[in-house]
Design a protein around this motif. Structure first.
Motif, PDB file in Angstrom:
ATOM      1  N   LEU A  55      13.671  -5.778   3.828  1.00  0.00           N
ATOM      2  CA  LEU A  55      14.127  -4.400   4.019  1.00  0.00           C
ATOM      3  C   LEU A  55      15.055  -3.947   2.890  1.00  0.00           C
ATOM      4  O   LEU A  55      14.990  -2.789   2.461  1.00  0.00           O
ATOM      5  N   THR A  56      15.878  -4.846   2.383  1.00  0.00           N
ATOM      6  CA  THR A  56      16.757  -4.495   1.267  1.00  0.00           C
ATOM      7  C   THR A  56      15.942  -4.088   0.044  1.00  0.00           C
ATOM      8  O   THR A  56      16.248  -3.099  -0.625  1.00  0.00           O
ATOM      9  N   VAL A  57      14.886  -4.835  -0.234  1.00  0.00           N
ATOM     10  CA  VAL A  57      14.009  -4.488  -1.359  1.00  0.00           C
ATOM     11  C   VAL A  57      13.343  -3.139  -1.109  1.00  0.00           C
ATOM     12  O   VAL A  57      13.301  -2.285  -2.007  1.00  0.00           O
ATOM     13  N   LEU A  58      12.841  -2.929   0.097  1.00  0.00           N
ATOM     14  CA  LEU A  58      12.166  -1.664   0.391  1.00  0.00           C
ATOM     15  C   LEU A  58      13.115  -0.469   0.305  1.00  0.00           C
ATOM     16  O   LEU A  58      12.722   0.603  -0.154  1.00  0.00           O
ATOM     17  N   ILE A  59      14.357  -0.659   0.724  1.00  0.00           N
ATOM     18  CA  ILE A  59      15.356   0.412   0.588  1.00  0.00           C
ATOM     19  C   ILE A  59      15.599   0.714  -0.890  1.00  0.00           C
ATOM     20  O   ILE A  59      15.647   1.880  -1.296  1.00  0.00           O
ATOM     21  N   ALA A  60      15.746  -0.330  -1.687  1.00  0.00           N
ATOM     22  CA  ALA A  60      15.978  -0.133  -3.130  1.00  0.00           C
ATOM     23  C   ALA A  60      14.785   0.561  -3.786  1.00  0.00           C
ATOM     24  O   ALA A  60      14.967   1.420  -4.656  1.00  0.00           O
ATOM     25  N   VAL A  61      13.581   0.225  -3.369  1.00  0.00           N
ATOM     26  CA  VAL A  61      12.385   0.887  -3.903  1.00  0.00           C
ATOM     27  C   VAL A  61      12.372   2.348  -3.484  1.00  0.00           C
ATOM     28  O   VAL A  61      12.127   3.243  -4.303  1.00  0.00           O
ATOM     29  N   ALA A  62      12.662   2.619  -2.213  1.00  0.00           N
ATOM     30  CA  ALA A  62      12.669   3.997  -1.710  1.00  0.00           C
ATOM     31  C   ALA A  62      13.711   4.857  -2.412  1.00  0.00           C
ATOM     32  O   ALA A  62      13.500   6.054  -2.621  1.00  0.00           O
ATOM     33  N   ARG A  63      14.813   4.234  -2.797  1.00  0.00           N
ATOM     34  CA  ARG A  63      15.890   4.965  -3.484  1.00  0.00           C
ATOM     35  C   ARG A  63      15.665   5.042  -4.992  1.00  0.00           C
ATOM     36  O   ARG A  63      16.473   5.612  -5.712  1.00  0.00           O
ATOM     37  N   GLY A  64      14.578   4.453  -5.479  1.00  0.00           N
ATOM     38  CA  GLY A  64      14.263   4.492  -6.901  1.00  0.00           C
ATOM     39  C   GLY A  64      15.082   3.529  -7.744  1.00  0.00           C
ATOM     40  O   GLY A  64      15.113   3.644  -8.963  1.00  0.00           O
ATOM     41  N   GLN A  65      15.725   2.560  -7.110  1.00  0.00           N
ATOM     42  CA  GLN A  65      16.553   1.598  -7.836  1.00  0.00           C
ATOM     43  C   GLN A  65      15.749   0.408  -8.338  1.00  0.00           C
ATOM     44  O   GLN A  65      16.182  -0.300  -9.234  1.00  0.00           O
ATOM     45  N   GLU A  66      14.602   0.168  -7.721  1.00  0.00           N
ATOM     46  CA  GLU A  66      13.719  -0.928  -8.113  1.00  0.00           C
ATOM     47  C   GLU A  66      12.288  -0.430  -8.077  1.00  0.00           C
ATOM     48  O   GLU A  66      11.980   0.535  -7.389  1.00  0.00           O
ATOM     49  N   LYS A  67      11.427  -1.115  -8.830  1.00  0.00           N
ATOM     50  CA  LYS A  67      10.014  -0.766  -8.827  1.00  0.00           C
ATOM     51  C   LYS A  67       9.248  -1.797  -8.002  1.00  0.00           C
ATOM     52  O   LYS A  67       9.606  -2.966  -7.972  1.00  0.00           O
ATOM     53  N   LEU A  68       8.195  -1.332  -7.368  1.00  0.00           N
ATOM     54  CA  LEU A  68       7.375  -2.202  -6.535  1.00  0.00           C
ATOM     55  C   LEU A  68       6.027  -2.399  -7.212  1.00  0.00           C
ATOM     56  O   LEU A  68       5.195  -1.500  -7.232  1.00  0.00           O
ATOM     57  N   SER A  69       5.831  -3.569  -7.777  1.00  0.00           N
ATOM     58  CA  SER A  69       4.550  -3.898  -8.392  1.00  0.00           C
ATOM     59  C   SER A  69       3.614  -4.444  -7.320  1.00  0.00           C
ATOM     60  O   SER A  69       4.024  -4.740  -6.200  1.00  0.00           O
ATOM     61  N   VAL A  70       2.362  -4.606  -7.684  1.00  0.00           N
ATOM     62  CA  VAL A  70       1.384  -5.163  -6.756  1.00  0.00           C
ATOM     63  C   VAL A  70       1.777  -6.587  -6.374  1.00  0.00           C
ATOM     64  O   VAL A  70       1.715  -6.969  -5.201  1.00  0.00           O
ATOM     65  N   VAL A  71       2.208  -7.366  -7.348  1.00  0.00           N
ATOM     66  CA  VAL A  71       2.607  -8.748  -7.082  1.00  0.00           C
ATOM     67  C   VAL A  71       3.824  -8.783  -6.163  1.00  0.00           C
ATOM     68  O   VAL A  71       3.869  -9.564  -5.196  1.00  0.00           O
ATOM     69  N   ARG A  72       4.789  -7.952  -6.437  1.00  0.00           N
ATOM     70  CA  ARG A  72       5.988  -7.902  -5.602  1.00  0.00           C
ATOM     71  C   ARG A  72       5.658  -7.480  -4.174  1.00  0.00           C
ATOM     72  O   ARG A  72       6.189  -8.028  -3.210  1.00  0.00           O
ATOM     73  N   ALA A  73       4.771  -6.502  -4.031  1.00  0.00           N
ATOM     74  CA  ALA A  73       4.350  -6.054  -2.703  1.00  0.00           C
ATOM     75  C   ALA A  73       3.640  -7.187  -1.959  1.00  0.00           C
ATOM     76  O   ALA A  73       3.870  -7.394  -0.761  1.00  0.00           O
ATOM     77  N   ALA A  74       2.808  -7.940  -2.666  1.00  0.00           N
ATOM     78  CA  ALA A  74       2.103  -9.057  -2.042  1.00  0.00           C
ATOM     79  C   ALA A  74       3.086 -10.139  -1.597  1.00  0.00           C
ATOM     80  O   ALA A  74       2.940 -10.720  -0.507  1.00  0.00           O
ATOM     81  N   LEU A  75       4.091 -10.412  -2.418  1.00  0.00           N
ATOM     82  CA  LEU A  75       5.090 -11.413  -2.054  1.00  0.00           C
ATOM     83  C   LEU A  75       5.919 -10.966  -0.852  1.00  0.00           C
ATOM     84  O   LEU A  75       6.229 -11.767   0.034  1.00  0.00           O
ATOM     85  N   LEU A  76       6.275  -9.691  -0.807  1.00  0.00           N
ATOM     86  CA  LEU A  76       7.000  -9.160   0.354  1.00  0.00           C
ATOM     87  C   LEU A  76       6.135  -9.228   1.608  1.00  0.00           C
ATOM     88  O   LEU A  76       6.623  -9.572   2.689  1.00  0.00           O
TER      89      LEU A  76
END
Length: 104
Positions: free
Chosen positions: A69-90
């Protein structure tokens, strides 16, 4: 009941982690207060859940929910990018948390 409290505690972990970052080293008061309150409630909930859920399972679920959830919040706020690999790992992390619940 313990599982619901554990899930809520995992959600609060994401709140305190996000607030900790927003506090800018405890220099901003509102995020610092949110951090302290959310962390205390998260730990209390984890402790309560561990009275019924095995410690290893409870901790893994708590951390998994909080981390994802911390990663998803950071992605939603534009602080981090979500790559395909990162999404698969999550997705794998979330699947492991669900799997721990299924076998407990």
């Amino acid at each position: 009941m313990a599982w619901l409290v554990l899930i809520a505690s995992g959600l609060l972990e994401a709140v305190w982690a996000t607030a900790l970052s927003a506090s800018k080293g405890f220099r901003r008061i509102v995020p610092t207060v949110v951090f302290v309150v959310a962390m205390a409630l998260s730990m209390l909930g984890l402790a309560f859940a561990m009275t019924e859920v095995p410690v290893g399972t409870a901790y893994a679920v708590w951390v998994g929910i909080g981390a994802a959830l911390t990663v998803l919040i950071a992605v939603a706020r534009g602080q981090e990018k979500l790559s395909v690999v990162r999404a698969a790992l999550l997705a794998g992390l979330i699947a492991c948390v669900v799997g721990l619940k299924a076998v407990s």
